[in-house]
Design a protein around this motif. Structure first.
Motif, mmCIF file in Angstrom:
data_model
loop_
_atom_site.group_PDB
_atom_site.id
_atom_site.type_symbol
_atom_site.label_atom_id
_atom_site.label_comp_id
_atom_site.label_asym_id
_atom_site.label_seq_id
_atom_site.Cartn_x
_atom_site.Cartn_y
_atom_site.Cartn_z
ATOM 1 N N GLY A 153 47.433 -5.476 8.791
ATOM 2 C CA GLY A 153 46.476 -4.366 8.691
ATOM 3 C C GLY A 153 45.097 -4.833 8.327
ATOM 4 N N GLN A 154 44.497 -5.683 9.149
ATOM 5 C CA GLN A 154 43.157 -6.201 8.907
ATOM 6 C C GLN A 154 42.134 -5.393 9.698
ATOM 7 O OE1 GLN A 154 42.443 -8.685 6.781
ATOM 8 N NE2 GLN A 154 44.580 -9.001 6.257
ATOM 9 N N THR A 155 40.974 -5.187 9.112
ATOM 10 C CA THR A 155 39.906 -4.477 9.805
ATOM 11 C C THR A 155 39.281 -5.385 10.853
ATOM 12 O OG1 THR A 155 38.324 -5.177 8.113
ATOM 13 C CG2 THR A 155 39.410 -3.045 7.803
ATOM 14 N N LEU A 156 38.935 -4.806 11.991
ATOM 15 C CA LEU A 156 38.357 -5.570 13.089
ATOM 16 C C LEU A 156 36.838 -5.637 13.030
ATOM 17 C CD1 LEU A 156 40.600 -4.281 16.020
ATOM 18 C CD2 LEU A 156 40.914 -6.311 14.585
ATOM 19 N N SER A 157 36.227 -4.877 12.173
ATOM 20 C CA SER A 157 34.769 -4.870 12.048
ATOM 21 C C SER A 157 34.380 -5.312 10.644
ATOM 22 C CB SER A 157 34.204 -3.472 12.329
ATOM 23 O OG SER A 157 34.714 -2.532 11.405
ATOM 24 N N PHE A 158 33.164 -5.836 10.545
ATOM 25 C CA PHE A 158 32.647 -6.308 9.262
ATOM 26 C C PHE A 158 31.247 -5.752 9.065
ATOM 27 C CE2 PHE A 158 30.016 -9.243 6.847
ATOM 28 C CZ PHE A 158 30.766 -9.407 5.697
ATOM 29 N N SER A 159 30.970 -5.290 7.873
ATOM 30 C CA SER A 159 29.657 -4.777 7.528
ATOM 31 C C SER A 159 29.284 -5.253 6.135
ATOM 32 C CB SER A 159 29.636 -3.238 7.584
ATOM 33 O OG SER A 159 28.384 -2.747 7.154
ATOM 34 N N SER A 160 28.090 -5.837 6.034
ATOM 35 C CA SER A 160 27.606 -6.280 4.727
ATOM 36 C C SER A 160 27.310 -5.109 3.811
ATOM 37 C CB SER A 160 26.348 -7.129 4.898
ATOM 38 O OG SER A 160 26.619 -8.315 5.601
ATOM 39 N N LEU A 161 27.110 -3.931 4.375
ATOM 40 C CA LEU A 161 26.781 -2.757 3.573
ATOM 41 C C LEU A 161 28.016 -2.090 2.993
ATOM 42 C CD1 LEU A 161 24.043 -1.220 5.897
ATOM 43 C CD2 LEU A 161 23.746 -2.760 3.956
ATOM 44 N N ASP A 162 29.212 -2.518 3.421
ATOM 45 C CA ASP A 162 30.461 -1.981 2.884
ATOM 46 C C ASP A 162 30.870 -2.836 1.683
ATOM 47 O OD1 ASP A 162 32.911 -0.903 2.301
ATOM 48 O OD2 ASP A 162 33.640 -0.895 4.359
ATOM 49 N N SER A 163 30.736 -2.296 0.498
ATOM 50 C CA SER A 163 30.997 -3.071 -0.718
ATOM 51 C C SER A 163 32.461 -3.434 -0.871
ATOM 52 C CB SER A 163 30.514 -2.296 -1.951
ATOM 53 O OG SER A 163 31.185 -1.045 -2.050
ATOM 54 N N ARG A 164 33.367 -2.666 -0.280
ATOM 55 C CA ARG A 164 34.792 -2.959 -0.430
ATOM 56 C C ARG A 164 35.251 -4.070 0.501
ATOM 57 N NH1 ARG A 164 36.988 2.897 0.795
ATOM 58 N NH2 ARG A 164 35.459 2.531 2.459
ATOM 59 N N GLU A 165 34.707 -4.112 1.721
ATOM 60 C CA GLU A 165 35.169 -5.078 2.703
ATOM 61 C C GLU A 165 34.375 -6.384 2.673
ATOM 62 O OE1 GLU A 165 37.780 -4.763 4.496
ATOM 63 O OE2 GLU A 165 38.253 -2.661 4.048
ATOM 64 N N SER A 166 33.156 -6.357 2.158
ATOM 65 C CA SER A 166 32.286 -7.523 2.256
ATOM 66 C C SER A 166 32.398 -8.474 1.073
ATOM 67 C CB SER A 166 30.824 -7.068 2.391
ATOM 68 O OG SER A 166 30.428 -6.329 1.245
ATOM 69 N N LYS A 167 33.175 -8.143 0.069
ATOM 70 C CA LYS A 167 33.281 -9.021 -1.092
ATOM 71 C C LYS A 167 34.405 -10.026 -0.880
ATOM 72 C CE LYS A 167 32.913 -8.909 -6.114
ATOM 73 N NZ LYS A 167 32.837 -8.075 -7.318
ATOM 74 N N PRO A 168 34.137 -11.320 -1.008
ATOM 75 C CA PRO A 168 35.156 -12.335 -0.721
ATOM 76 C C PRO A 168 36.031 -12.641 -1.918
ATOM 77 C CG PRO A 168 33.086 -13.404 -1.189
ATOM 78 C CD PRO A 168 32.829 -11.919 -1.307
ATOM 79 N N ILE A 169 37.121 -13.345 -1.626
ATOM 80 C CA ILE A 169 37.986 -13.938 -2.649
ATOM 81 C C ILE A 169 37.555 -15.396 -2.796
ATOM 82 C CG2 ILE A 169 40.350 -14.494 -3.309
ATOM 83 C CD1 ILE A 169 41.255 -12.218 -1.451
ATOM 84 N N VAL A 170 37.129 -15.783 -3.984
ATOM 85 C CA VAL A 170 36.521 -17.092 -4.201
ATOM 86 C C VAL A 170 37.485 -17.982 -4.980
ATOM 87 C CG1 VAL A 170 34.536 -18.334 -5.115
ATOM 88 C CG2 VAL A 170 34.244 -16.027 -4.205
ATOM 89 N N LEU A 171 37.689 -19.201 -4.474
ATOM 90 C CA LEU A 171 38.488 -20.220 -5.163
ATOM 91 C C LEU A 171 37.544 -21.327 -5.621
ATOM 92 C CD1 LEU A 171 41.546 -20.510 -2.729
ATOM 93 C CD2 LEU A 171 41.287 -19.025 -4.725
ATOM 94 N N PRO A 172 37.276 -21.456 -6.923
ATOM 95 C CA PRO A 172 36.337 -22.482 -7.402
ATOM 96 C C PRO A 172 37.069 -23.722 -7.908
ATOM 97 C CG PRO A 172 36.664 -20.848 -9.111
ATOM 98 C CD PRO A 172 37.595 -20.474 -7.979
ATOM 99 N N LYS A 173 36.383 -24.823 -7.893
ATOM 100 C CA LYS A 173 36.876 -26.071 -8.465
ATOM 101 C C LYS A 173 35.677 -26.984 -8.697
ATOM 102 C CE LYS A 173 40.872 -27.039 -8.444
ATOM 103 N NZ LYS A 173 41.977 -26.782 -9.380
ATOM 104 N N THR A 174 35.772 -27.806 -9.745
ATOM 105 C CA THR A 174 34.695 -28.725 -10.092
ATOM 106 C C THR A 174 35.222 -30.149 -10.066
ATOM 107 O OG1 THR A 174 33.658 -27.060 -11.502
ATOM 108 C CG2 THR A 174 32.966 -29.334 -11.810
#
Length: 618
Positions: A438-459
């Motif tokens: 169930g993935q969305t086929l469109s992307f919009s930077s103005l959509d706060s729910r869909e445009s925020k990524p999951i970030v994996l950090p490491k140093t």
């Protein structure tokens, strides 16, 4: 000597005298159809034999031709603001042999400072601006010489240094805040620029490209967006440029969003590489599940710091510092006989210089902000302590990776911060012939729910200071990407991206992690001299590294500059999997091909003769 002051450089496809640069698409198709004809295919082995024979007598000429065919021949264009000059240097020649020079002294004035900028490329490249080898880089670029009141521009052919057109704008009421490269008019210059002023007005350079820029703006489905980073105030504002009948220029801006970094100083801003080829939008894990990459071309990395003035102000006004001091002071009263922690004091006591310094060591002073430049929102923010902020903090963005480097004052080592951005994950059973995620086929930077990524950090940590970062670039993005590092000991080093993977396990590596190629996490990244593009040579004062793809997928071209030395070389991150080795016996191959061709004709004649004889016998 003047090249050591170069502040900006670009790589262009170099011209070749045997190839017409103005060939249209129809002419190229006719040429390809001609090569596919039976007569041309029949003569191909003989042509190959002639080329192989000529290679034994004229190696340098053959190498020069191969460099052009494989896209290895580039033209490096350098700009120096201090000397007001532009140089063009071909990379196919040994040494620094300047092909052309452009003097910009006539555009400078003694009354006000002049800033020169190179404008090249466009986000939506048209077929007419394609380079010689079919890339998206045009040979033409703009040189803008800007003051607070006027802009002088030159439209230059990067392969020959010819100035096709030049001019200047009318007196401006406001300085320039942002420059957006776009496709220009065919008649005068194929490169244009949209200038955003600090008073939010818009102008076009050259002026005769206003019509085609307006057509591009109207044909854009989601609007024409830009942004401006005010380094002094620590504010990012995003705008949408729209057409207007009331404005004199025909354009006006509308504010879309804003991000503010109060009490922080902007150290640098980094953007993704334009025209970067992404081979796959997902990463396949060892258990056959998929990690969906967050591929947003509108992100930017803004690195900020809280300098000594801001930190002192924060200590005086923030309740956090008072709370920390109160907790440390109460611990001393409750535990008798224990030594007072360094930097602790009783509530209300004036902190000494030593205690204030000890507390400030634990306070983050370097912030890495991942910002969407269309919506103006901060997508992710990470902080670091004990960072040396009086030196530049280099950062690069490639695909869904963000890599930056800074010196840690406490450990006296350089730390490499790595951020990988993902949209989500698909289980190995989530994508089958009978089941779709169930993935969305469109992307919009103005959509706060869909445009925020999951970030994996490491140093990670390296033992040498870093002066510049870069990433290898290939034509199709199939080859492994390498991180290019310019270290303080005047060396260039290439590191495989797999060594900087944030998902490297801290414990024992499991079987499915081994299948994926993950290693056990170790904070120290070794700088192996065998992977150094500069070999045993020293390259002094490197402040910037850029890369460009070649026609061969296995090859990437890198250019390091910024100091007394300029270094250019060819990289093969995944080895030369699409190239024949130099020891390959080409004459023998040509003889075998010709022999097989002769054998085919002889056998065909024998078969035809036998068929005729059998017909007469019957």
């Amino acid at each position: 000597d003047g090249l050591q002051t170069a502040s900006v450089a670009i790589l262009l496809d170099a011209d070749d005298s045997t190839t017409a640069t103005t060939a249209t698409e129809e002419e190229q198709q006719q040429k390809q159809q001609h090569l596919l004809q039976w007569s041309q295919r029949l003569m191909a082995p003989l042509t190959l034999l002639q080329q192989s024979t000529a290679a034994t007598t004229s190696t340098s000429a053959t190498m020069k031709k191969e460099q052009h065919v494989f896209g290895l021949h580039k033209m490096a264009v350098f700009l120096s603001n201090s000397l007001n000059k532009v140089w063009g240097i071909p990379t196919s020649q040994r040494g620094l042999k300047t092909a052309w020079t452009l003097d910009l002294s006539s555009t400078t004035t003694s009354s006000s400072s002049t800033n020169h900028v190179l404008v090249h490329g466009t986000a939506n490249a048209n077929a007419i601006v394609h380079g010689i080898n079919g890339g998206t880089n045009s040979h033409e670029f703009l040189v803008l010489s800007m003051t607070d009141t006027q802009v002088h521009w030159h439209c230059v052919d990067g392969t020959s240094g010819t100035v096709h057109a030049k001019g200047s704008t009318n007196t401006m009421a406001s300085p320039i805040a942002q420059i957006i490269p776009v496709f220009g008019e065919d008649a005068s210059c194929r490169q244009a620029a949209v200038l955003l002023h600090k008073d939010r007005s818009v102008s076009i350079v050259p002026q005769d490209s206003t019509g085609i820029v307006m057509a591009q703006l109207q044909s854009t489905k989601n609007g024409f967006h830009t942004h401006y980073v005010d380094r002094e105030l620590g504010v990012l504002e995003s705008y949408q440029i729209v057409t207007s009948d009331t404005s004199e220029s025909g354009f006006e801006t509308q504010v879309v969003g804003q991000s503010s970094f109060v009490g922080e100083t902007v150290l640098g801003v980094s953007y993704p590489q334009r025209d970067e080829a992404v081979q796959s939008p997902s990463a396949i894990l060892g258990d056959d599940s998929l990690l969906l990459k967050y591929l947003n071309p509108h992100i930017a990395v803004i690195i900020t710091t809280t300098g000594p003035p801001a930190l002192t102000t924060a200590q005086d006004s923030s309740a956090l510092f008072k709370a920390l001091s109160s907790i440390k002071g109460s611990n001393k009263d409750s535990v008798a006989g224990k030594r007072k922690p360094k930097g602790a004091s009783k509530p209300g006591d004036a902190a000494t210089d030593a205690s204030a310094q000890a507390v400030s060591e634990d306070i983050p002073n370097l912030f890495v902000n991942v910002v969407d430049t269309v919506s103006g929102r901060i997508l992710y923010r990470v902080s670091h302590t004990n960072a040396v902020v009086d030196k530049p903090v280099p950062a690069v963005i490639t695909e869904n990776w963000i890599i930056y480097a800074f010196m840690n004052q406490k450990s006296a080592r350089t730390e490499l911060g790595v951020l990988t951005l993902y949209e989500g994950m698909i289980d190995k059973a989530g994508l089958t012939a009978f089941k779709t995620p169930g993935q969305t086929l469109s992307f919009s930077s103005l959509d706060s729910r869909e445009s925020k990524p999951i970030v994996l950090p490491k140093t990670y940590t390296i033992v040498k200071p870093v002066t510049a970062l870069g990433v290898s670039s290939t034509r199709g993005g199939i080859s492994t990407r390498q991180l290019l590092i310019a270290s303080g000991d005047n060396r260039l080093t290439a590191i495989k991206r797999a060594l900087l993977e944030p998902r490297r396990p801290t414990g024992n590596v499991k079987e499915h992690e081994k299948q994926e190629g993950l290693y056990q996490y170790t904070p120290l990244v070794p700088l192996i001299s065998m992977t150094s593009p500069s070999y045993n040579q020293t390259v002094e004062g490197v402040s910037s590294i850029i890369a460009a793809p070649a026609a061969l997928e296995s090859s990437s071209l890198m250019l390091a500059y910024g100091g007394p030395d300029i270094f250019f070389t060819r990289l093969t991150p995944s080895k030369g999997f699409d190239m024949l080795p130099e020891s390959f016996n080409r004459p023998l191959l040509s003889i075998v091909v010709v022999g097989l061709l002769v054998a085919v004709f002889v056998v065909r004649n024998m078969s035809s003769s036998k068929t005729v004889k059998m017909g007469w016998v019957s």
